[in-house]
Design an enzyme around this catalytic site. Structure first.
Site, PDB file in Angstrom:
ATOM      1  NE  ARG A  78       4.870  10.430  -2.906  1.00 25.19           N
ATOM      2  CZ  ARG A  78       4.925  11.765  -3.386  1.00 25.19           C
ATOM      3  NH1 ARG A  78       5.650  11.934  -2.977  1.00 25.19           N
ATOM      4  NH2 ARG A  78       4.112  12.642  -4.217  1.00 25.19           N
ATOM      5  CG  HIS A  94       2.232  11.038  -8.353  1.00 27.08           C
ATOM      6  ND1 HIS A  94       0.911  11.736  -8.135  1.00 27.08           N
ATOM      7  CD2 HIS A  94       3.087  11.976  -8.110  1.00 27.08           C
ATOM      8  CE1 HIS A  94       1.209  11.785  -6.817  1.00 27.08           C
ATOM      9  NE2 HIS A  94       2.458  12.855  -7.306  1.00 27.08           N
ATOM     10  NE  ARG A 114       4.960  19.460  -4.962  1.00 29.21           N
ATOM     11  CZ  ARG A 114       5.397  20.596  -4.190  1.00 29.21           C
ATOM     12  NH1 ARG A 114       5.832  21.565  -3.683  1.00 29.21           N
ATOM     13  NH2 ARG A 114       7.012  20.045  -3.819  1.00 29.21           N
ATOM     14  CB  THR A 115       1.140  14.347  -3.094  1.00 27.98           C
ATOM     15  OG1 THR A 115       2.113  14.565  -4.033  1.00 27.98           O
ATOM     16  CG2 THR A 115       0.316  12.851  -2.768  1.00 27.98           C
ATOM     17  CE  LYS A 135       7.844  -2.431  16.017  1.00 28.78           C
ATOM     18  NZ  LYS A 135       7.152  -1.279  16.105  1.00 28.78           N
TER      19      LYS A 135
HETATM   20  N1   CP Z   1       4.124  16.815  -7.023  1.00 28.32           N
HETATM   21  C1   CP Z   1       4.670  15.917  -5.910  1.00 28.32           C
HETATM   22  O1   CP Z   1       4.630  15.165  -6.221  1.00 28.32           O
HETATM   23  O2   CP Z   1       4.817  17.049  -5.017  1.00 28.32           O
HETATM   24  P1   CP Z   1       5.352  15.971  -3.404  1.00 28.32           P
HETATM   25  O3   CP Z   1       6.791  15.415  -3.889  1.00 28.32           O
HETATM   26  O4   CP Z   1       5.861  17.538  -2.459  1.00 28.32           O
HETATM   27  O5   CP Z   1       4.522  15.099  -3.190  1.00 28.32           O
END
Ligand code: CP
Length: 366
Positions: free
Chosen positions: A100, A128, A50-51, A79
């Site tokens: 991320r 998040h 999703r993100t 590396k």
């Molecule tokens: N909600 C969320 O962060 O989903 P993903 O891990 O698929 O990005």
């Protein structure tokens, strides 16, 4: 400006983002070229559906373009390249970064070393904030308000970064009651209680039973028990099926309760619940795209100042002790200063600025 945790934005700015997201939904054509010539870099050192894809869709729908990687094994991190150097380099190729990373505080390090805005797209079990944007917008659209409601969080509240960020965000709104439903082993971290629940005097209860909590909730925020965060497979196996929402126990809930989940789900919400009008988790994922469009517009419009060490004015100590959280970015990043801010002068407790882990007293010599 970068977005590392939800408090990087004021309540007014959050309302502004929601207003823009609503306008994007109503008038998508108005926004289709707003980011023409701009590039988003998606640096995903951890899996995501999703993100990452909603960030990419967001930039494409704004007329911009996207580059990046979805797997750390294809980047020079394999590396040994540091997060700081990666952020420095990507600043030469893109206009904004969504990152991320499994290490807590990694986006903070990136933002301190980039010359373009960095957006935290999830750092370990820590924060998040863009999921929180999706969560707030969904609550707002479903309930018409962000005040005066009882919000239950169920599942992995220890490692659930989306839970930590949403509780932080809700602490700024009036009349919010929190119900924390988890096994004892996955209870909410102390810093979340200290900083948001206690400090902001938010009424909260901790309980073990979802069925007992359900009748009182206006919002139920289900979460996955995250196998990838556990040190012990046996512990994960023991806890993974702690809570399952089914049509049967959902009959205990209010008719207008709103069910949220950041997704992915495993089995904590039965597929049979998807048909229930209270199930809002797929709408929540779509709302995430609109809020990320709104955020990209704001961050690019805000100029390109990277954050520095934002705790100026608060007493900090540097390199007099080391963060003991093995998931903290300081455990792997080269030559990174260990920076702590004083959170309790009486007990001389200091908190790591990267991962928020609280540590006991600093050396007597201080
Ligand atoms: N909600 C969320 O962060 O989903 P993903 O891990 O698929 O990005």
């Amino acid at each position: 400006m970068s977005l590392i945790d939800i408090f990087d934005m004021t309540v007014e700015e959050l309302y502004g983002l929601m207003e823009t997201a609503s306008d994007i939904i109503e008038n998508p054509g108005k926004y289709s070229e707003k980011c023409k010539g701009k590039k988003l870099a998606t640096l995903f050192f951890e899996p995501s559906t999703r993100t990452r894809l909603s960030f990419e869709a967001a930039m494409l729908e704004l007329g911009g373009s996207v580059l990046g990687f979805s797997d750390a094994s294809t980047s020079s991190a394999t590396k040994g390249e540091s997060v700081a150097d990666t952020a420095h380099m990507i600043s030469c190729y893109a206009d904004i970064i969504a990152m991320r990373h499994p290490k807590e505080g990694a986006p903070y390090v990136a933002a301190a070393n980039a010359t373009i805005p960095v957006i935290n797209a999830g750092d370990g079990g820590h924060c998040h904030p863009t999921q929180t944007l999706a969560d707030l917008f969904t609550i707002y659209r479903e309930k018409g308000r962000l005040t005066n409601m009882t919000v239950g969080f169920c599942g992995d509240l220890k490692y659930g970064r989306t839970v930590h960020s949403l509780i932080a965000a809700l602490s700024r709104y009036e009349g919010i009651n929190i119900v924390l439903i988890s096994p004892e082993e996955l209870a909410i971290p102390q810093y979340v209680k200290d900083d948001y629940l206690d400090k902001k005097a938010m009424p909260y209860v901790e309980c073990r039973s979802l069925d007992e909590a359900l009748p009182g909730l206006d919002i139920l925020y289900m979460t996955r028990i995250q196998g990838e965060r556990f040190d012990s497979v046996e512990e994960y196996e023991r806890l993974k099926d702690s809570y399952v929402l089914t049509p049967s126990n959902l009959s205990l809930a209010k008719d207008h309760m709103c069910i949220l989940h950041p997704l992915p789900r495993v089995n904590e919400i039965s597929v049979a619940v998807d048909k229930d009008p209270r199930a809002c988790y797929f709408k929540q994922a779509l709302n995430g795209k609109y809020m990320r469009m709104s955020l990209i517009l704001k961050q690019l419009g805000d100029g390109q100042d990277a954050i520095g060490v934002k705790e100026s004015g608060i007493k900090t100590v540097v390199n007099l002790k080391h963060c003991r959280n093995p998931r903290c970015i300081t455990s792997t990043e080269q030559e990174l200063d260990h920076i702590f801010k004083l959170v309790n002068a009486e007990t001389a407790e200091y908190r790591c600025v990267y991962c928020d882990a609280v540590h006991g007293t600093v050396p007597e010599s201080l």
